[in-house]
Design an enzyme around this catalytic site. Structure first.
Site, PDB file in Angstrom:
ATOM      1  N   LEU A 113       0.545  -1.303  -0.160  1.00  0.00           N
ATOM      2  CA  LEU A 113       0.033   0.241   0.011  1.00  0.00           C
ATOM      3  C   LEU A 113       0.344   1.231  -0.005  1.00  0.00           C
ATOM      4  CD1 LEU A 113      -2.850  -1.466   2.776  1.00  0.00           C
ATOM      5  CD2 LEU A 113      -3.262  -0.936   0.126  1.00  0.00           C
ATOM      6  N   CYS A 114       0.463   2.092  -0.807  1.00  0.00           N
ATOM      7  CA  CYS A 114       1.241   3.518  -1.471  1.00  0.00           C
ATOM      8  C   CYS A 114       0.154   4.309   0.230  1.00  0.00           C
ATOM      9  CB  CYS A 114       1.116   4.171  -2.769  1.00  0.00           C
ATOM     10  SG  CYS A 114       1.672   5.006  -2.506  1.00  0.00           S
ATOM     11  N   MET A 115       0.884   4.205   0.854  1.00  0.00           N
ATOM     12  CA  MET A 115       0.758   5.226   2.129  1.00  0.00           C
ATOM     13  C   MET A 115       1.386   5.245   2.841  1.00  0.00           C
ATOM     14  SD  MET A 115      -3.489   3.385   3.105  1.00  0.00           S
ATOM     15  CE  MET A 115      -3.552   4.463   4.487  1.00  0.00           C
TER      16      MET A 115
END
Length: 375
Positions: free
Chosen positions: A303-305
């Protein structure tokens, strides 16, 4: 340390730093937990106080052989650094000495003079009128014997009459029986591993994860089925989290309904893995299934968070808040189920590779922060 000895120490601390103290306040306490506040005067206005800094302390079952665990409700890296240095300070596990060190460090951080009351922490515990330690009632002796017989039950122990805030609920109140059984099984497994010399993880991480799990079992979001949590192979450090309810007006919700009809799956399965230095490092989170497009999901399911990176993480974040944020981010990022996609493309090695690559890019270029109205 005996139950009565720990009670005496906590009472002593609360008598010095009561709820009206000008600098450091012990707002509430139990045998396994302290809630404290550090008050910082507003710059240029000594009589105007910003919101106090809230600190939490978890007291482990093996205290004082093992050190209490401190964490803070703040994203300030300076504060996190203070707690990390406290964790590295192994000279004294006693709460009194840790509290003295912590208050002095916070005063130094905010350019405040050292408060004179910290010197009282060097004093021995107060004695009774006859020169003996505070008298222990027969009821307390009975409680202490019970503790000796079954020490893993310390997490359940509560002395309502000693708590500064009346009506304080037991930490297990509001948790279903089957989930209490899971917590008890974890405690017994940890104790047995300790006796066998096969301890995994760290005391700090295990205590915090137990607290996170209790909070989740107690939460309404969990009870109403928005998400579920399952420990993989009964490991406190490896979780399966199912996102079972997303925004009903989203395309992702419609896709999950179709997925249920086709494959009998009506959730998004996430894997949370935790390291020994949690909560100072974030968990590694990846999507296991189904294969998604959009929603800030990278190759392998990572996840790109920002909040899942060291740069964006805070030790104050709760795991439930992370779960709910992921739920919202998938919807906001217009995630869609890729029907018919190769399910083998999501795996741990590829997810870690994608995560490391995106972190390097954002460390150089920064992260985009959307306007508040976008959530």
């Amino acid at each position: 340390m005996s139950v009565s000895g720990l009670k005496a120490e906590l009472k002593f601390l609360a008598s010095i730093f009561d709820k009206n103290h000008e600098r450091f306040r012990i707002v509430s306490w139990k045998l396994d937990e302290l809630h404290c506040q550090f008050l910082v005067p507003q710059q240029g206005s000594p009589h105007s106080l910003p919101p106090p800094l809230t600190l939490h302390c978890n007291i482990t079952e093996s205290y004082p052989s093992s050190s209490p665990i401190w964490f803070v409700d703040s994203e300030d890296p300076n504060l996190t650094s203070v707690l990390e240095r406290l964790e590295d300070t192994k000279n004294n596990n006693l709460l009194r000495q840790q509290l003295k060190w912590l208050i002095c460090e916070l005063c130094s951080l905010y350019n405040l003079p050292k408060h004179l009351d910290v010197e009282m922490l060097d004093q021995p515990l107060p004695t009774g009128q006859n020169g003996t330690t505070e008298e222990v009632t027969s009821e307390e002796e009975e409680e202490e014997e019970e503790m000796a017989e079954d020490i893993e039950d310390l997490d359940h122990y509560e002395m309502k009459e000693e708590e500064p805030i009346s009506g304080k609920k037991s930490e297990d109140e509001g948790i279903e029986k089957e989930n209490l059984a899971i917590l008890e099984k974890i405690r017994k497994t940890q104790r047995q591993d300790h006796l066998n010399g096969a301890v995994s993880g760290s005391v700090q991480a295990s205590d915090r994860l137990m607290k996170e799990l209790r909070d989740i079992y107690r939460s309404q979001s969990y009870k109403t089925g928005i998400y579920s949590v399952e420990l993989i192979n009964d490991s406190l450090y490896d979780w399966h989290v199912k996102l079972q309810k997303v925004d009903p007006d989203s395309p992702l919700h419609s896709d999950l309904q179709i997925l249920k009809e086709k494959e009998g799956i009506e959730y998004i399965l996430l894997n949370f893995s935790f390291k020994d230095n949690f909560p100072f490092d974030p968990p590694f989170v990846r999507v296991v299934l189904p294969v998604l497009s959009g929603g800030y999901v990278l190759g392998g399911g990572a996840l790109c968070m920002e909040l899942l990176t060291k740069q964006g993480w805070s030790s104050a974040y709760s795991i439930e808040s992370v779960i709910m944020q992921i739920n919202a981010t998938l919807v906001k990022g217009k995630a869609r189920v890729q029907f018919g996609a190769n399910k083998n493309q999501y795996n741990l090695a590829r997810a870690q590779q994608s995560y490391n690559s995106i972190v390097q890019i954002h460390e150089k270029n920064g992260w985009y922060t959307p306007p508040k109205e976008d959530g």
